[in-house]
Design a protein around this motif. Structure first.
Motif, PDB file in Angstrom:
ATOM      1  N   VAL A 115       0.817  -1.201   0.000  1.00  0.00           N
ATOM      2  CA  VAL A 115       0.000   0.000   0.000  1.00  0.00           C
ATOM      3  C   VAL A 115       0.862   1.267   0.000  1.00  0.00           C
ATOM      4  CG1 VAL A 115      -0.346   0.307   2.497  1.00  0.00           C
ATOM      5  CG2 VAL A 115      -2.185   0.854   0.929  1.00  0.00           C
ATOM      6  N   VAL A 116       2.064   1.212   0.563  1.00  0.00           N
ATOM      7  CA  VAL A 116       2.929   2.394   0.578  1.00  0.00           C
ATOM      8  C   VAL A 116       3.899   2.419  -0.602  1.00  0.00           C
ATOM      9  CG1 VAL A 116       2.787   2.698   3.075  1.00  0.00           C
ATOM     10  CG2 VAL A 116       4.601   1.290   2.119  1.00  0.00           C
ATOM     11  N   GLU A 117       3.926   1.360  -1.387  1.00  0.00           N
ATOM     12  CA  GLU A 117       4.796   1.295  -2.566  1.00  0.00           C
ATOM     13  C   GLU A 117       4.130   2.003  -3.740  1.00  0.00           C
ATOM     14  OE1 GLU A 117       7.864  -0.195  -2.661  1.00  0.00           O
ATOM     15  OE2 GLU A 117       7.654  -0.601  -0.516  1.00  0.00           O
ATOM     16  N   ALA A 118       4.939   2.432  -4.677  1.00  0.00           N
ATOM     17  CA  ALA A 118       4.419   3.096  -5.876  1.00  0.00           C
ATOM     18  C   ALA A 118       4.015   2.049  -6.917  1.00  0.00           C
ATOM     19  CB  ALA A 118       5.483   4.015  -6.465  1.00  0.00           C
ATOM     20  N   ASN A 119       3.043   2.401  -7.744  1.00  0.00           N
ATOM     21  CA  ASN A 119       2.696   1.547  -8.882  1.00  0.00           C
ATOM     22  C   ASN A 119       3.880   1.512  -9.837  1.00  0.00           C
ATOM     23  OD1 ASN A 119       0.047   0.887  -8.162  1.00  0.00           O
ATOM     24  ND2 ASN A 119      -0.740   2.764  -9.035  1.00  0.00           N
ATOM     25  N   GLN A 120       4.204   0.344 -10.330  1.00  0.00           N
ATOM     26  CA  GLN A 120       5.278   0.220 -11.306  1.00  0.00           C
ATOM     27  C   GLN A 120       4.682  -0.307 -12.602  1.00  0.00           C
ATOM     28  OE1 GLN A 120       8.591  -2.018  -9.795  1.00  0.00           O
ATOM     29  NE2 GLN A 120       8.729  -0.796  -7.948  1.00  0.00           N
ATOM     30  N   HIS A 121       5.063   0.324 -13.704  1.00  0.00           N
ATOM     31  CA  HIS A 121       4.556  -0.092 -15.018  1.00  0.00           C
ATOM     32  C   HIS A 121       5.741  -0.310 -15.950  1.00  0.00           C
ATOM     33  CE1 HIS A 121       2.075  -0.460 -18.544  1.00  0.00           C
ATOM     34  NE2 HIS A 121       2.872   0.390 -19.148  1.00  0.00           N
ATOM     35  N   TYR A 122       5.705  -1.435 -16.649  1.00  0.00           N
ATOM     36  CA  TYR A 122       6.736  -1.753 -17.631  1.00  0.00           C
ATOM     37  C   TYR A 122       6.064  -2.097 -18.949  1.00  0.00           C
ATOM     38  CZ  TYR A 122      10.040  -2.036 -13.782  1.00  0.00           C
ATOM     39  OH  TYR A 122      10.830  -1.741 -12.703  1.00  0.00           O
ATOM     40  N   ALA A 123       6.442  -1.373 -19.988  1.00  0.00           N
ATOM     41  CA  ALA A 123       5.954  -1.684 -21.330  1.00  0.00           C
ATOM     42  C   ALA A 123       6.586  -3.003 -21.779  1.00  0.00           C
ATOM     43  CB  ALA A 123       6.317  -0.558 -22.296  1.00  0.00           C
ATOM     44  N   TRP A 124       6.011  -3.621 -22.795  1.00  0.00           N
ATOM     45  CA  TRP A 124       6.509  -4.920 -23.256  1.00  0.00           C
ATOM     46  C   TRP A 124       7.972  -4.839 -23.691  1.00  0.00           C
ATOM     47  CZ3 TRP A 124       3.917  -8.794 -21.638  1.00  0.00           C
ATOM     48  CH2 TRP A 124       2.531  -8.729 -21.515  1.00  0.00           C
ATOM     49  N   ASP A 125       8.394  -3.703 -24.224  1.00  0.00           N
ATOM     50  CA  ASP A 125       9.779  -3.593 -24.690  1.00  0.00           C
ATOM     51  C   ASP A 125      10.785  -3.415 -23.548  1.00  0.00           C
ATOM     52  OD1 ASP A 125       8.992  -1.032 -24.039  1.00  0.00           O
ATOM     53  OD2 ASP A 125       9.904  -0.104 -25.799  1.00  0.00           O
ATOM     54  N   LYS A 126      10.323  -3.264 -22.316  1.00  0.00           N
ATOM     55  CA  LYS A 126      11.208  -3.134 -21.155  1.00  0.00           C
ATOM     56  C   LYS A 126      11.479  -4.487 -20.482  1.00  0.00           C
ATOM     57  CE  LYS A 126      11.264   1.356 -21.386  1.00  0.00           C
ATOM     58  NZ  LYS A 126      12.281   1.980 -22.162  1.00  0.00           N
ATOM     59  N   ILE A 127      10.888  -5.551 -21.038  1.00  0.00           N
ATOM     60  CA  ILE A 127      11.096  -6.893 -20.485  1.00  0.00           C
ATOM     61  C   ILE A 127      12.340  -7.490 -21.110  1.00  0.00           C
ATOM     62  CG2 ILE A 127      10.134  -9.214 -20.263  1.00  0.00           C
ATOM     63  CD1 ILE A 127       7.348  -7.916 -20.377  1.00  0.00           C
ATOM     64  N   GLU A 128      13.240  -7.941 -20.271  1.00  0.00           N
ATOM     65  CA  GLU A 128      14.489  -8.525 -20.748  1.00  0.00           C
ATOM     66  C   GLU A 128      14.338 -10.022 -21.027  1.00  0.00           C
ATOM     67  OE1 GLU A 128      18.964  -9.249 -19.031  1.00  0.00           O
ATOM     68  OE2 GLU A 128      17.883  -7.460 -18.417  1.00  0.00           O
ATOM     69  N   THR A 168      -2.406 -15.521 -25.641  1.00  0.00           N
ATOM     70  CA  THR A 168      -2.262 -14.108 -25.985  1.00  0.00           C
ATOM     71  C   THR A 168      -0.954 -13.556 -25.438  1.00  0.00           C
ATOM     72  OG1 THR A 168      -4.665 -13.895 -25.848  1.00  0.00           O
ATOM     73  CG2 THR A 168      -3.388 -11.861 -25.871  1.00  0.00           C
ATOM     74  N   LEU A 169      -0.614 -13.936 -24.214  1.00  0.00           N
ATOM     75  CA  LEU A 169       0.633 -13.486 -23.600  1.00  0.00           C
ATOM     76  C   LEU A 169       1.839 -14.020 -24.364  1.00  0.00           C
ATOM     77  CD1 LEU A 169       2.153 -12.093 -21.282  1.00  0.00           C
ATOM     78  CD2 LEU A 169       1.908 -14.210 -19.978  1.00  0.00           C
ATOM     79  N   VAL A 170       1.835 -15.297 -24.698  1.00  0.00           N
ATOM     80  CA  VAL A 170       2.962 -15.900 -25.425  1.00  0.00           C
ATOM     81  C   VAL A 170       3.113 -15.264 -26.803  1.00  0.00           C
ATOM     82  CG1 VAL A 170       3.813 -18.055 -26.453  1.00  0.00           C
ATOM     83  CG2 VAL A 170       2.895 -18.062 -24.130  1.00  0.00           C
ATOM     84  N   LYS A 171       2.010 -15.019 -27.493  1.00  0.00           N
ATOM     85  CA  LYS A 171       2.077 -14.378 -28.815  1.00  0.00           C
ATOM     86  C   LYS A 171       2.606 -12.948 -28.709  1.00  0.00           C
ATOM     87  CE  LYS A 171      -1.540 -17.112 -30.971  1.00  0.00           C
ATOM     88  NZ  LYS A 171      -2.930 -17.153 -31.450  1.00  0.00           N
ATOM     89  N   THR A 172       2.199 -12.225 -27.676  1.00  0.00           N
ATOM     90  CA  THR A 172       2.697 -10.865 -27.476  1.00  0.00           C
ATOM     91  C   THR A 172       4.192 -10.882 -27.204  1.00  0.00           C
ATOM     92  OG1 THR A 172       0.549 -10.179 -26.620  1.00  0.00           O
ATOM     93  CG2 THR A 172       2.427  -8.767 -26.096  1.00  0.00           C
ATOM     94  N   LEU A 173       4.640 -11.812 -26.382  1.00  0.00           N
ATOM     95  CA  LEU A 173       6.074 -11.922 -26.091  1.00  0.00           C
ATOM     96  C   LEU A 173       6.865 -12.283 -27.349  1.00  0.00           C
ATOM     97  CD1 LEU A 173       5.880 -13.773 -22.660  1.00  0.00           C
ATOM     98  CD2 LEU A 173       6.522 -11.381 -23.052  1.00  0.00           C
ATOM     99  N   GLN A 174       6.330 -13.187 -28.174  1.00  0.00           N
ATOM    100  CA  GLN A 174       7.003 -13.551 -29.427  1.00  0.00           C
ATOM    101  C   GLN A 174       7.060 -12.352 -30.371  1.00  0.00           C
ATOM    102  OE1 GLN A 174       4.691 -16.896 -30.752  1.00  0.00           O
ATOM    103  NE2 GLN A 174       5.907 -18.383 -29.590  1.00  0.00           N
TER     104      GLN A 174
END
Length: 183
Positions: A115-128, A168-174
């Motif tokens: 609850v005290v942490e900030a929301n973190q957002h990562y676009a698909w291109d930020k995934i290593e 859908t997730l696997v296709k997006t990652l590919q």
């Protein structure tokens, strides 16, 4: 006219009522609250970590203790103070539980670790890298481990909600050229 013991019996009934209803409450409420707070139009799924269910469970336990104290200690001044403290502790646990989620959407992955942490957002291109653990060592559902370029990592269990979006997730990652390692 109310007898002296009648308020005691009311809190006894409330205690047993909470105890009976709490399993349904604990199964449905964490997902409902997470979806209510963090749902956006582009969201595929919002998953609450298993830790959230434990936090809500402790919150409900303190609520049961609060009403039981009023029943057992005959609604005296001391029991009212103890019950108020238990209710505040219950609220704190439920509030902390509502601050944990993982959201998968068309834009990427968002998560919050408290609850005290900030929301973190990562676009698909930020995934290593993504590791898919079919049979995790700790047991439970298969899990996706997402490793981000800044060193952060988030685990997403493939529960019944996430299972619908597996392809859908696997296709997006590919499509993004992200390697998925299977373990």
């Amino acid at each position: 006219m109310l007898s002296r013991n009648e308020p005691r019996h009311i809190f006894m009934a409330i205690s047993f009522g909470i105890l009976v209803v709490s399993p349904v409450f604990l199964l449905l409420l964490p997902s409902f609250i997470a979806n209510s707070l963090y749902q956006e139009p582009s969201t595929w799924v919002i998953v609450v970590p298993s830790k959230v269910y434990l936090l809500y469970g402790v919150g409900v336990l303190f609520l049961i203790i609060a009403t039981s104290l009023l029943w057992i200690l005959s609604v005296n001044k001391k029991s009212k103070w103890l019950a108020a403290i238990c209710i505040l502790i219950s609220i704190l646990f439920v509030a902390e539980g509502s601050g944990h989620y993982v959201r998968v959407s068309t834009e990427g992955i968002s998560f919050k670790r408290g609850v005290v942490e900030a929301n973190q957002h990562y676009a698909w291109d930020k995934i290593e890298q993504v590791v898919f653990r079919q049979i995790p060592q700790e047991g439970g559902f298969p899990k996706f481990d997402f490793y981000f370029r800044d060193g952060e990592m988030v685990t997403l269990p493939q529960n019944r909600h996430m299972h619908l979006f597996h392809n859908t997730l696997v296709k997006t990652l590919q499509r993004e050229g992200i390697d998925v390692t299977r373990k």
